[in-house]
Design a protein around this motif. Structure first.
Motif: not given
Length: 119
Positions: A68-74, A79-84, A94-102, A111-116
């Protein structure tokens, strides 16, 4: 397969497994149990009630909070896969799980949620 035992048994076993995995800090296995719970119709899997979602990062695993934090970075999924150091498919999961859980509808909302949330 567990689901063949009946939905109530499958639900109880998946919830028990997820609780054990969380207690052991076995995030990947807890995520797998969460995926099974979603297949069984449970949203916001920590309370075991069908159709009930959770808001806030408390229901996200540590890895999902990182994503989620990486989504907030855009960052994109590749890119997320490479970073992690995970596969693109894992990042997508992971992104799918985040969307479902939130209860979010797309990655822009995440991304907006992470920034907020400040991260």
């Amino acid at each position: 397969m567990l689901a063949a035992a009946g939905p109530d048994v499958a639900l109880a076993e998946a919830q028990a497994a997820q609780a054990c995995f969380r207690e052991l800090s076995a995030g990947r296995d807890a995520d797998t149990a969460a995926a099974l719970l979603r297949e069984l119709g449970v949203r916001g899997h920590s309370n075991g009630q069908r159709g009930i979602g959770h808001s806030g990062t408390g229901s996200l695993t540590v890895r999902e909070q990182e994503v989620l934090a990486l989504l907030g970075e855009g960052l994109s999924n590749p890119d997320i896969a490479a970073r992690l150091f995970v596969s693109r498919r894992t990042a997508e999961h992971h992104v799918s799980n985040i969307l479902a859980k939130l209860g979010l509808t797309n990655r822009a909302a995440a991304t907006a949620y992470a920034i907020r949330q400040g991260g």
